[in-house]
Design a protein around this motif. Structure first.
Motif, PDB file in Angstrom:
ATOM      1  N   GLN A 298       0.806  -1.223   0.000  1.00  0.00           N
ATOM      2  CA  GLN A 298       0.000   0.000   0.000  1.00  0.00           C
ATOM      3  C   GLN A 298       0.841   1.275   0.000  1.00  0.00           C
ATOM      4  OE1 GLN A 298      -3.406  -0.154  -0.292  1.00  0.00           O
ATOM      5  NE2 GLN A 298      -2.908  -2.328  -0.584  1.00  0.00           N
ATOM      6  N   THR A 299       2.130   1.170  -0.289  1.00  0.00           N
ATOM      7  CA  THR A 299       2.952   2.376  -0.324  1.00  0.00           C
ATOM      8  C   THR A 299       2.586   3.212  -1.543  1.00  0.00           C
ATOM      9  OG1 THR A 299       4.744   1.460  -1.674  1.00  0.00           O
ATOM     10  CG2 THR A 299       4.834   1.057   0.699  1.00  0.00           C
ATOM     11  N   SER A 300       3.080   4.438  -1.578  1.00  0.00           N
ATOM     12  CA  SER A 300       2.794   5.348  -2.684  1.00  0.00           C
ATOM     13  C   SER A 300       3.797   5.208  -3.823  1.00  0.00           C
ATOM     14  CB  SER A 300       2.804   6.798  -2.174  1.00  0.00           C
ATOM     15  OG  SER A 300       4.040   7.090  -1.539  1.00  0.00           O
ATOM     16  N   ILE A 301       4.686   4.216  -3.768  1.00  0.00           N
ATOM     17  CA  ILE A 301       5.679   4.018  -4.817  1.00  0.00           C
ATOM     18  C   ILE A 301       4.976   3.657  -6.126  1.00  0.00           C
ATOM     19  CG2 ILE A 301       7.657   2.661  -5.570  1.00  0.00           C
ATOM     20  CD1 ILE A 301       8.318   4.437  -3.244  1.00  0.00           C
ATOM     21  N   ASN A 302       5.355   4.327  -7.201  1.00  0.00           N
ATOM     22  CA  ASN A 302       4.767   4.118  -8.518  1.00  0.00           C
ATOM     23  C   ASN A 302       5.812   3.508  -9.443  1.00  0.00           C
ATOM     24  OD1 ASN A 302       3.691   4.376 -11.129  1.00  0.00           O
ATOM     25  ND2 ASN A 302       2.596   6.258 -10.620  1.00  0.00           N
ATOM     26  N   PHE A 303       5.539   2.304  -9.940  1.00  0.00           N
ATOM     27  CA  PHE A 303       6.490   1.611 -10.805  1.00  0.00           C
ATOM     28  C   PHE A 303       6.073   1.625 -12.279  1.00  0.00           C
ATOM     29  CE2 PHE A 303       7.395  -0.670  -6.729  1.00  0.00           C
ATOM     30  CZ  PHE A 303       8.733  -0.326  -6.626  1.00  0.00           C
ATOM     31  N   SER A 304       5.155   2.500 -12.656  1.00  0.00           N
ATOM     32  CA  SER A 304       4.700   2.491 -14.045  1.00  0.00           C
ATOM     33  C   SER A 304       5.711   3.170 -14.966  1.00  0.00           C
ATOM     34  CB  SER A 304       3.339   3.197 -14.165  1.00  0.00           C
ATOM     35  OG  SER A 304       3.465   4.572 -13.857  1.00  0.00           O
ATOM     36  N   GLY A 305       5.627   2.845 -16.262  1.00  0.00           N
ATOM     37  CA  GLY A 305       6.508   3.449 -17.251  1.00  0.00           C
ATOM     38  C   GLY A 305       7.972   3.157 -16.979  1.00  0.00           C
TER      39      GLY A 305
ATOM     40  N   CYS B 185       2.113  16.563 -15.564  1.00  0.00           N
ATOM     41  CA  CYS B 185       3.453  16.640 -16.133  1.00  0.00           C
ATOM     42  C   CYS B 185       4.020  15.230 -16.257  1.00  0.00           C
ATOM     43  CB  CYS B 185       4.339  17.486 -15.215  1.00  0.00           C
ATOM     44  SG  CYS B 185       6.090  17.492 -15.587  1.00  0.00           S
ATOM     45  N   ARG B 186       4.894  15.003 -17.229  1.00  0.00           N
ATOM     46  CA  ARG B 186       5.539  13.700 -17.339  1.00  0.00           C
ATOM     47  C   ARG B 186       6.769  13.713 -16.445  1.00  0.00           C
ATOM     48  NH1 ARG B 186       6.788  12.527 -22.990  1.00  0.00           N
ATOM     49  NH2 ARG B 186       8.507  13.933 -22.622  1.00  0.00           N
ATOM     50  N   TRP B 187       6.588  13.306 -15.211  1.00  0.00           N
ATOM     51  CA  TRP B 187       7.666  13.396 -14.233  1.00  0.00           C
ATOM     52  C   TRP B 187       8.776  12.390 -14.467  1.00  0.00           C
ATOM     53  CZ3 TRP B 187       7.896  17.625 -11.606  1.00  0.00           C
ATOM     54  CH2 TRP B 187       6.724  18.336 -11.339  1.00  0.00           C
ATOM     55  N   GLU B 188       8.463  11.279 -15.204  1.00  0.00           N
ATOM     56  CA  GLU B 188       9.511  10.273 -15.346  1.00  0.00           C
ATOM     57  C   GLU B 188      10.716  10.791 -16.102  1.00  0.00           C
ATOM     58  OE1 GLU B 188       6.422   9.004 -18.547  1.00  0.00           O
ATOM     59  OE2 GLU B 188       6.478  10.063 -16.644  1.00  0.00           O
ATOM     60  N   THR B 189      10.554  11.865 -16.914  1.00  0.00           N
ATOM     61  CA  THR B 189      11.712  12.422 -17.601  1.00  0.00           C
ATOM     62  C   THR B 189      12.616  13.186 -16.645  1.00  0.00           C
ATOM     63  OG1 THR B 189      10.514  14.445 -18.187  1.00  0.00           O
ATOM     64  CG2 THR B 189      10.436  12.628 -19.761  1.00  0.00           C
ATOM     65  N   MET B 190      12.109  13.550 -15.496  1.00  0.00           N
ATOM     66  CA  MET B 190      12.908  14.230 -14.480  1.00  0.00           C
ATOM     67  C   MET B 190      13.263  13.308 -13.315  1.00  0.00           C
ATOM     68  SD  MET B 190      13.354  17.254 -15.597  1.00  0.00           S
ATOM     69  CE  MET B 190      12.673  18.271 -16.907  1.00  0.00           C
ATOM     70  N   GLU B 191      12.554  12.196 -13.235  1.00  0.00           N
ATOM     71  CA  GLU B 191      12.710  11.336 -12.071  1.00  0.00           C
ATOM     72  C   GLU B 191      14.123  10.780 -11.934  1.00  0.00           C
ATOM     73  OE1 GLU B 191       9.647   8.415 -10.098  1.00  0.00           O
ATOM     74  OE2 GLU B 191      10.488   7.513 -11.904  1.00  0.00           O
ATOM     75  N   ASP B 192      14.710  10.324 -13.057  1.00  0.00           N
ATOM     76  CA  ASP B 192      16.060   9.777 -12.931  1.00  0.00           C
ATOM     77  C   ASP B 192      17.085  10.884 -12.698  1.00  0.00           C
ATOM     78  OD1 ASP B 192      15.789  10.715 -15.515  1.00  0.00           O
ATOM     79  OD2 ASP B 192      16.672   8.967 -16.483  1.00  0.00           O
ATOM     80  N   ILE B 193      16.775  12.124 -13.141  1.00  0.00           N
ATOM     81  CA  ILE B 193      17.663  13.252 -12.833  1.00  0.00           C
ATOM     82  C   ILE B 193      17.675  13.496 -11.322  1.00  0.00           C
ATOM     83  CG2 ILE B 193      18.169  15.674 -13.265  1.00  0.00           C
ATOM     84  CD1 ILE B 193      18.405  13.876 -15.738  1.00  0.00           C
ATOM     85  N   TRP B 194      16.490  13.517 -10.734  1.00  0.00           N
ATOM     86  CA  TRP B 194      16.355  13.680  -9.283  1.00  0.00           C
ATOM     87  C   TRP B 194      17.075  12.558  -8.552  1.00  0.00           C
ATOM     88  CZ3 TRP B 194      14.113  16.968  -5.699  1.00  0.00           C
ATOM     89  CH2 TRP B 194      13.844  16.439  -4.440  1.00  0.00           C
ATOM     90  N   CYS B 195      16.812  11.330  -8.972  1.00  0.00           N
ATOM     91  CA  CYS B 195      17.449  10.168  -8.351  1.00  0.00           C
ATOM     92  C   CYS B 195      18.961  10.252  -8.472  1.00  0.00           C
ATOM     93  CB  CYS B 195      16.921   8.902  -9.013  1.00  0.00           C
ATOM     94  SG  CYS B 195      17.808   7.402  -8.586  1.00  0.00           S
ATOM     95  N   GLY B 196      19.459  10.655  -9.661  1.00  0.00           N
ATOM     96  CA  GLY B 196      20.899  10.742  -9.875  1.00  0.00           C
ATOM     97  C   GLY B 196      21.573  11.756  -8.973  1.00  0.00           C
ATOM     98  N   MET B 197      20.911  12.892  -8.755  1.00  0.00           N
ATOM     99  CA  MET B 197      21.509  13.892  -7.859  1.00  0.00           C
ATOM    100  C   MET B 197      21.522  13.401  -6.423  1.00  0.00           C
ATOM    101  SD  MET B 197      20.589  17.669  -9.340  1.00  0.00           S
ATOM    102  CE  MET B 197      18.852  17.437  -9.655  1.00  0.00           C
ATOM    103  N   CYS B 198      20.461  12.696  -6.022  1.00  0.00           N
ATOM    104  CA  CYS B 198      20.467  12.093  -4.687  1.00  0.00           C
ATOM    105  C   CYS B 198      21.611  11.085  -4.558  1.00  0.00           C
ATOM    106  CB  CYS B 198      19.137  11.399  -4.418  1.00  0.00           C
ATOM    107  SG  CYS B 198      17.725  12.504  -4.159  1.00  0.00           S
ATOM    108  N   ALA B 199      21.763  10.246  -5.572  1.00  0.00           N
ATOM    109  CA  ALA B 199      22.810   9.223  -5.527  1.00  0.00           C
ATOM    110  C   ALA B 199      24.195   9.860  -5.497  1.00  0.00           C
ATOM    111  CB  ALA B 199      22.670   8.283  -6.720  1.00  0.00           C
ATOM    112  N   LYS B 200      24.400  10.904  -6.295  1.00  0.00           N
ATOM    113  CA  LYS B 200      25.705  11.583  -6.306  1.00  0.00           C
ATOM    114  C   LYS B 200      25.989  12.209  -4.948  1.00  0.00           C
ATOM    115  CE  LYS B 200      29.483  13.263  -8.291  1.00  0.00           C
ATOM    116  NZ  LYS B 200      30.031  14.195  -7.330  1.00  0.00           N
ATOM    117  N   LEU B 201      24.977  12.812  -4.333  1.00  0.00           N
ATOM    118  CA  LEU B 201      25.147  13.405  -3.009  1.00  0.00           C
ATOM    119  C   LEU B 201      25.538  12.333  -1.990  1.00  0.00           C
ATOM    120  CD1 LEU B 201      24.898  15.888  -1.169  1.00  0.00           C
ATOM    121  CD2 LEU B 201      22.454  15.408  -0.977  1.00  0.00           C
TER     122      LEU B 201
END
Length: 353
Positions: free
Chosen positions: A71-78, A230-246
């Motif tokens: 029941q988490t809010s995690i979305n695995f679509s696309g 908005c199509r967030w998946e085009t930004m999602e990996d950018i967000w994830c990448g900055m978190c990972a780099k940090l």
């Protein structure tokens, strides 16, 4: 590449957004037939996947994702389906490749083994604290340049490898709109370490990482509040990448960029830049707030694991970015939910039992 790769340590994660994977996998057969494949069927796909024989693979579907995510809010679509593969893998190395990418060829016409190059990048040290002007000093035929401190020549462990694209470059919609015919056809035979405290855009289409060390820093989060807007998946990996780099910077770990290349046949929306711009624009604007945030974040010394770091970053996101847009509050919630999922995830072998 001279590195002797243990295929049992590698999972190749493939986000399947198209039902027919025959052409894709046949093109990759000389490379991917040696490794275990985790194929994630887009939960929104109605058709059955078509997969040729001869591959060691496991397919995961919407049912599997719901069984694990609950029941988490995690979305695995696309494109976010790839993150489920990261979650359920139990291998040391994760290699992520999308199903619209084919193997590239180097400047001599030889097929590029993207998996071997990624593992090579992750198996040799990185040098984030002092830049070597001959790029990767651990590569055969290269070394440290004059003036490079001997105290830093052992390097640090590399845990993330960011590959590049040939043909369609990784441009955002505004750049695509003004350069619709531009193609990246230049093969640059180089790998470099991204310096500490330097942020970077990361594409999940051709990336590899050490799951056992920084796996929790690769998560789906940014798209939660934007469905229909908005199509967030085009930004999602950018967000994830900055978190990972940090996280890597804080833990004193290395990130490399450069080889390997993949051949990208088309961009999102079939290369229609104006259509992409309509969907991406809200995300493009919000990213102007995101970059200064990540440039300013400093994590406490008490954060000693990737899980610790993600929880700390989530709290800062909620406090500092949450008031700007609801999407950031939802992103913080998703990051915290992801860490809980990561800690509780069942081994891959148990999911389809």
């Amino acid at each position: 590449m001279s590195l002797d790769i243990d295929g049992s340590e590698v999972d190749v994660v493939i986000a399947a957004l198209h039902p027919n994977l025959t052409t894709f996998l046949e093109e990759w057969r000389p490379i991917l037939s040696r490794y275990h494949l985790i194929i994630l069927k887009d939960p929104d796909m109605k058709e059955e996947l078509q997969i040729p024989s001869g591959f060691d693979h496991q397919v995961y579907t919407k049912v599997d994702m719901e069984k694990v995510a609950g029941q988490t809010s995690i979305n695995f679509s696309g494109h976010s389906s790839r993150y489920f593969g990261y979650l359920i893998s139990c291998k040391k190395y994760i290699i992520s490749i999308d199903d619209d990418c084919l193997p590239a060829r180097d400047d001599q016409g030889f097929l590029v083994d993207a998996v071997a190059q990624h593992v090579t990048n992750l198996s040799t040290p990185a040098t984030p604290f002092f830049f070597n002007t001959l790029y990767d000093p651990y590569r055969k035929g290269a070394d440290f340049v004059r003036g490079y401190p001997f105290s830093l020549r052992n390097g640090v462990e590399c845990v993330m490898s960011c590959g590049l694209w040939l043909n369609i470059a990784d441009y955002d919609a505004p750049t695509q709109a003004v350069k619709p015919d531009e193609r990246n056809l230049r093969y640059v035979d180089a790998v470099l370490t991204v310096p500490v405290r330097s942020m970077m855009p990361v594409s999940g289409i051709n990336v590899a990482f050490r799951r056992d060390i920084v796996g929790p820093a690769f998560f789906p989060a940014l798209r939660l509040a934007g469905e229909g807007k908005c199509r967030w998946e085009t930004m999602e990996d950018i967000w994830c990448g900055m978190c990972a780099k940090l996280v890597c910077d804080h833990l004193g770990l290395g990130v490399k960029s450069g080889l390997p290349y993949v051949w990208r046949g088309h961009g999102v929306d079939g290369g229609d830049a104006l259509e992409s711009l309509k969907k991406e624009w809200e995300g493009v604007k919000l990213m102007e707030h995101v970059v200064p945030f990540f440039q300013s974040v400093r994590l406490p010394r008490t954060a000693v694991t990737a899980e610790d770091c993600v929880i700390k970053i989530a709290g800062m996101v909620r406090e500092q970015l949450g008031p700007l847009d609801l999407v950031f509050k939802h992103a913080a919630d998703a990051m915290e939910a992801w860490v809980k999922l990561w800690k509780a995830a069942a081994p891959q072998s148990q999911i389809n039992s």
